[in-house]
Design a protein around this motif. Structure first.
Motif: not given
Length: 110
Positions: A50-65
């Motif tokens: 998904t795109t967060m703050l103009k950056r493409k990040v892994n949704l599962y990584f963000v959730l685990y973080l």
């Protein structure tokens, strides 16, 4: 009030033992009665990002973080050392995810 989690579980063993045994039995039933799917489904990995703050990040990584940071905050506020130790151990998947992403983006395809 119990002093530790272990003491709480031991005091309430008559509650936790049937729950644990039921969970194991249900897991085994589902494991042995499952059927293999005949046609392979293509993997759609685009939904993991998904795109967060103009950056493409892994949704599962963000959730685990987020979960990992919550564990650290709870451990720091409760001053319960095993929680902080658990947060350190819980950081292993985060490190592995970062290393795999780094390794796969730098890998040369021949």
């Amino acid at each position: 009030m119990q002093n530790t989690v272990v003491q709480y579980i031991l005091d309430n063993i008559l509650l936790f033992l049937p729950l644990g045994i039921t969970g194991i039995i249900v897991t085994l039933i589902l494991f042995f009665t499952g059927k293999k799917q005949e046609e392979p489904l293509p993997e759609n990995l685009s939904t993991d990002y998904t795109t967060m703050l103009k950056r493409k990040v892994n949704l599962y990584f963000v959730l685990y973080l987020f979960i990992w940071i919550t564990i650290i905050i709870i451990g720091a506020l409760s001053q319960f050392v095993p929680t902080i130790l658990g947060a350190i151990l819980a950081s292993i998947p985060l490190i592995v995810m970062l290393l795999l992403k780094y390794k796969t983006t730098r890998a040369k395809v021949s």
